[in-house]
Design a protein around this motif. Sequence first.
Motif, PDB file in Angstrom:
ATOM      1  N   GLU A 244     -13.133   7.491  -4.589  1.00 46.69           N
ATOM      2  CA  GLU A 244     -11.938   7.304  -3.775  1.00 46.69           C
ATOM      3  C   GLU A 244     -11.569   5.820  -3.736  1.00 46.69           C
ATOM      4  OE1 GLU A 244      -8.956   9.031  -1.322  1.00 46.69           O
ATOM      5  OE2 GLU A 244     -10.546   9.974  -2.488  1.00 46.69           O
ATOM      6  N   ILE A 245     -10.253   5.533  -3.820  1.00 54.54           N
ATOM      7  CA  ILE A 245      -9.741   4.171  -3.727  1.00 54.54           C
ATOM      8  C   ILE A 245      -8.782   4.106  -2.539  1.00 54.54           C
ATOM      9  CG2 ILE A 245      -8.533   2.295  -4.905  1.00 54.54           C
ATOM     10  CD1 ILE A 245     -11.117   3.175  -6.289  1.00 54.54           C
ATOM     11  N   ARG A 246      -9.006   3.168  -1.628  1.00 58.99           N
ATOM     12  CA  ARG A 246      -8.124   3.005  -0.460  1.00 58.99           C
ATOM     13  C   ARG A 246      -7.488   1.624  -0.500  1.00 58.99           C
ATOM     14  NH1 ARG A 246     -12.740   4.844   3.807  1.00 58.99           N
ATOM     15  NH2 ARG A 246     -12.935   7.016   3.175  1.00 58.99           N
ATOM     16  N   VAL A 247      -6.179   1.591  -0.330  1.00 58.76           N
ATOM     17  CA  VAL A 247      -5.436   0.329  -0.290  1.00 58.76           C
ATOM     18  C   VAL A 247      -4.925   0.133   1.131  1.00 58.76           C
ATOM     19  CG1 VAL A 247      -3.568  -1.012  -1.290  1.00 58.76           C
ATOM     20  CG2 VAL A 247      -4.749   0.694  -2.683  1.00 58.76           C
ATOM     21  N   SER A 248      -5.282  -0.980   1.753  1.00 59.15           N
ATOM     22  CA  SER A 248      -4.881  -1.233   3.140  1.00 59.15           C
ATOM     23  C   SER A 248      -4.149  -2.564   3.245  1.00 59.15           C
ATOM     24  CB  SER A 248      -6.095  -1.227   4.075  1.00 59.15           C
ATOM     25  OG  SER A 248      -7.029  -2.207   3.681  1.00 59.15           O
ATOM     26  N   GLY A 249      -3.068  -2.575   4.028  1.00 63.46           N
ATOM     27  CA  GLY A 249      -2.300  -3.785   4.254  1.00 63.46           C
ATOM     28  C   GLY A 249      -2.558  -4.342   5.637  1.00 63.46           C
TER      29      GLY A 249
ATOM     30  N   LYS B 218       5.255  -1.978   9.484  1.00 69.06           N
ATOM     31  CA  LYS B 218       5.983  -1.579   8.281  1.00 69.06           C
ATOM     32  C   LYS B 218       5.678  -2.523   7.120  1.00 69.06           C
ATOM     33  CE  LYS B 218      10.521  -0.240   6.540  1.00 69.06           C
ATOM     34  NZ  LYS B 218      10.325  -0.887   5.234  1.00 69.06           N
ATOM     35  N   LEU B 219       5.602  -3.826   7.402  1.00 73.07           N
ATOM     36  CA  LEU B 219       5.316  -4.794   6.345  1.00 73.07           C
ATOM     37  C   LEU B 219       3.927  -4.536   5.741  1.00 73.07           C
ATOM     38  CD1 LEU B 219       6.181  -7.340   4.794  1.00 73.07           C
ATOM     39  CD2 LEU B 219       5.118  -8.696   6.620  1.00 73.07           C
ATOM     40  N   SER B 220       2.955  -4.237   6.592  1.00 72.62           N
ATOM     41  CA  SER B 220       1.603  -3.990   6.084  1.00 72.62           C
ATOM     42  C   SER B 220       1.566  -2.726   5.231  1.00 72.62           C
ATOM     43  CB  SER B 220       0.605  -3.898   7.241  1.00 72.62           C
ATOM     44  OG  SER B 220       0.873  -2.783   8.066  1.00 72.62           O
ATOM     45  N   GLU B 221       2.301  -1.686   5.621  1.00 73.80           N
ATOM     46  CA  GLU B 221       2.357  -0.464   4.827  1.00 73.80           C
ATOM     47  C   GLU B 221       3.050  -0.709   3.495  1.00 73.80           C
ATOM     48  OE1 GLU B 221       4.187   2.627   7.051  1.00 73.80           O
ATOM     49  OE2 GLU B 221       2.552   2.798   8.514  1.00 73.80           O
TER      50      GLU B 221
ATOM     51  N   PHE C  38      -3.078   4.911   0.797  1.00 70.60           N
ATOM     52  CA  PHE C  38      -2.707   3.642   1.422  1.00 70.60           C
ATOM     53  C   PHE C  38      -2.603   3.811   2.935  1.00 70.60           C
ATOM     54  CE2 PHE C  38       1.335   5.751   1.484  1.00 70.60           C
ATOM     55  CZ  PHE C  38       2.022   5.203   2.572  1.00 70.60           C
ATOM     56  N   LYS C  39      -2.720   2.691   3.639  1.00 71.50           N
ATOM     57  CA  LYS C  39      -2.479   2.668   5.078  1.00 71.50           C
ATOM     58  C   LYS C  39      -2.197   1.236   5.511  1.00 71.50           C
ATOM     59  CE  LYS C  39      -4.053   4.522   9.499  1.00 71.50           C
ATOM     60  NZ  LYS C  39      -5.022   5.415  10.182  1.00 71.50           N
ATOM     61  N   GLY C  40      -1.258   1.074   6.433  1.00 73.11           N
ATOM     62  CA  GLY C  40      -0.971  -0.232   7.011  1.00 73.11           C
ATOM     63  C   GLY C  40      -1.597  -0.361   8.383  1.00 73.11           C
ATOM     64  N   TYR C  41      -2.200  -1.521   8.654  1.00 72.97           N
ATOM     65  CA  TYR C  41      -2.904  -1.735   9.917  1.00 72.97           C
ATOM     66  C   TYR C  41      -2.283  -2.843  10.759  1.00 72.97           C
ATOM     67  CZ  TYR C  41      -6.661   1.202   8.066  1.00 72.97           C
ATOM     68  OH  TYR C  41      -7.389   2.254   7.566  1.00 72.97           O
ATOM     69  N   ALA C  42      -1.161  -3.428  10.286  1.00 74.71           N
ATOM     70  CA  ALA C  42      -0.545  -4.549  11.007  1.00 74.71           C
ATOM     71  C   ALA C  42      -1.615  -5.610  11.290  1.00 74.71           C
ATOM     72  CB  ALA C  42       0.153  -4.060  12.260  1.00 74.71           C
TER      73      ALA C  42
ATOM     74  N   ASN D 130      -5.810 -13.640   7.452  1.00 75.04           N
ATOM     75  CA  ASN D 130      -5.591 -12.280   7.940  1.00 75.04           C
ATOM     76  C   ASN D 130      -4.438 -11.573   7.230  1.00 75.04           C
ATOM     77  OD1 ASN D 130      -7.702 -12.216   9.790  1.00 75.04           O
ATOM     78  ND2 ASN D 130      -6.476 -13.214  11.385  1.00 75.04           N
ATOM     79  N   ARG D 131      -3.541 -12.341   6.595  1.00 75.02           N
ATOM     80  CA  ARG D 131      -2.433 -11.742   5.851  1.00 75.02           C
ATOM     81  C   ARG D 131      -2.950 -11.386   4.452  1.00 75.02           C
ATOM     82  NH1 ARG D 131       0.267 -16.289   8.314  1.00 75.02           N
ATOM     83  NH2 ARG D 131       0.238 -17.428   6.328  1.00 75.02           N
ATOM     84  N   ARG D 132      -3.283 -10.104   4.249  1.00 79.86           N
ATOM     85  CA  ARG D 132      -3.979  -9.729   3.035  1.00 79.86           C
ATOM     86  C   ARG D 132      -3.763  -8.247   2.721  1.00 79.86           C
ATOM     87  NH1 ARG D 132      -6.980  -8.899   7.427  1.00 79.86           N
ATOM     88  NH2 ARG D 132      -8.629  -7.304   7.369  1.00 79.86           N
ATOM     89  N   VAL D 133      -4.074  -7.883   1.495  1.00 84.24           N
ATOM     90  CA  VAL D 133      -4.183  -6.479   1.089  1.00 84.24           C
ATOM     91  C   VAL D 133      -5.600  -6.268   0.581  1.00 84.24           C
ATOM     92  CG1 VAL D 133      -3.433  -4.722  -0.548  1.00 84.24           C
ATOM     93  CG2 VAL D 133      -1.743  -6.185   0.553  1.00 84.24           C
ATOM     94  N   GLU D 134      -6.235  -5.180   1.018  1.00 78.63           N
ATOM     95  CA  GLU D 134      -7.602  -4.878   0.595  1.00 78.63           C
ATOM     96  C   GLU D 134      -7.641  -3.572  -0.184  1.00 78.63           C
ATOM     97  OE1 GLU D 134     -10.167  -7.281   3.931  1.00 78.63           O
ATOM     98  OE2 GLU D 134     -10.054  -5.095   4.121  1.00 78.63           O
ATOM     99  N   ILE D 135      -8.429  -3.577  -1.231  1.00 78.80           N
ATOM    100  CA  ILE D 135      -8.666  -2.382  -2.032  1.00 78.80           C
ATOM    101  C   ILE D 135     -10.137  -2.028  -1.907  1.00 78.80           C
ATOM    102  CG2 ILE D 135      -8.588  -1.359  -4.334  1.00 78.80           C
ATOM    103  CD1 ILE D 135      -6.461  -3.442  -5.071  1.00 78.80           C
TER     104      ILE D 135
END
Length: 452
Positions: free
Chosen positions: A377-382, A395-398, A421-425, A442-447
């Motif tokens: 499984e691969i999860r992308v989070s904003g 919305k920006l994080s998503e 994917f999921k955004g966490y603000a 803290n402004r990042r995208v994680e995989i």
Amino acid sequence: MTRLRLLFSFVIFLPLLASTPVPTGKTTFQWKWKENQVLELNEYHDVFFRVGTKTVEREDKNRVVMKPKKCSSDSCLVNAFFDTYIRYGKTSGPFWKDKEFLSDFTLFRNGRYEVPNEFIMPNLRSFPSFPDTPISVSDVWKLPAEESFDFNAERIRVKVLPEYTFQGIFPWSEGNYKGNCEKITYTYPIFYTKPEGEKMVPNVPYKIFGFASGTVFFNASRGVPEFKEVKLSYTFIYPNGTVQEANFHIKGIYFLRNQVNAKDKEAIREDILGDLIVGYTGDPNGSKLGDPNKLPSNGKEPNNENLGRITDTGEIPAPEKNTDPEKLPITVRTSDDGIVFSLDSILFDFNDSKLKPDAETAVAKIAEILKKYPDREIRVSGHTDNVGKKEYNQKLSEDRAKSVLHALVDNHQMDEKHISFKGYADDVPIVPNDTETNRHKNRRVEITLVLD
């Protein structure tokens, strides 16, 4: 409209039992288990709802991971977690990570579940259950099971009595996966009416009826389920007269694997780190940057000449002025779930969710690594900092998470069924938002490459 989520979880958590003679032409079914193993179930649901003339279609994905905590000769206490995902419409596109559930329940040798009241999952219980004696092809048996419906204001548990039939050994295939083992089919009706005298609850049905049919491919010699397909049809009648129809077509594939411990994760992280670090020629002995156990023959740390992109702490080393190594804004760390690639916010312009052209190099390198783990499984989070309105940051994080996901799928042909994917603000900061430097982190995208 009430949203229902259904999860089958077939598990194999029992120790190997002493063998006993089995009559010729008969098969013994029972769950088997080795304590260093994990059973992972990946389910895909086509879901259809109707209320009057209004309809909703969606696709659910459920990932269930189950581990034994303690086993006896007749049962095991199982620790499980359930991740649920959604995408609306009969279409391709990214899955949105919805919810997480934890559960501890008991599984008996014949497949019967005992789930404490405090746990929602698994909500379909004791499928399949087996007779204690060997069975022949075409044999039929009935054993009790249960469905648990979790509504906002009330949980309804309904007893059912499936009728099973052993069909023999048959092949199965789904996508890139296939097998050949024992096939069992089952059917059962479901009917529930709120007991007379109990108070009606708004938005909770007082009557449920429907029908289920399922097929399970269960490898009897290994005691392992391999594949299943289930069709469920329900009608819910509510106190205000609303009638809701719900139909589920479920396919699930099982993966049996060894548990991944902290040492294993760290070894995988080091291998990944080595794949990310390119262009490093400063060490004639070939030691990897960030490996404290490998030093050059002179016993000194390597200098900065031609150092690679990142270190194991995520810091980009300063190269000598006559070198021009490619640098990527990536850090790599282990987590409870697996391996996390964290991409710096410089992949995006300020307040923008579109990937910069330079960001493609970073995503391409990560995609190359992720393809080595096709069944994971691969999860992308904003993530954002805490500056600005919560709704905007959400919305920006998503949108940023989706940009990275689409790059993985569209540009690097990764299987979107394994990516969400999921955004966490600003809900999951890695450092306090008390300085501009920290807000930048803290402004990042994680995989996340999920290993557990």
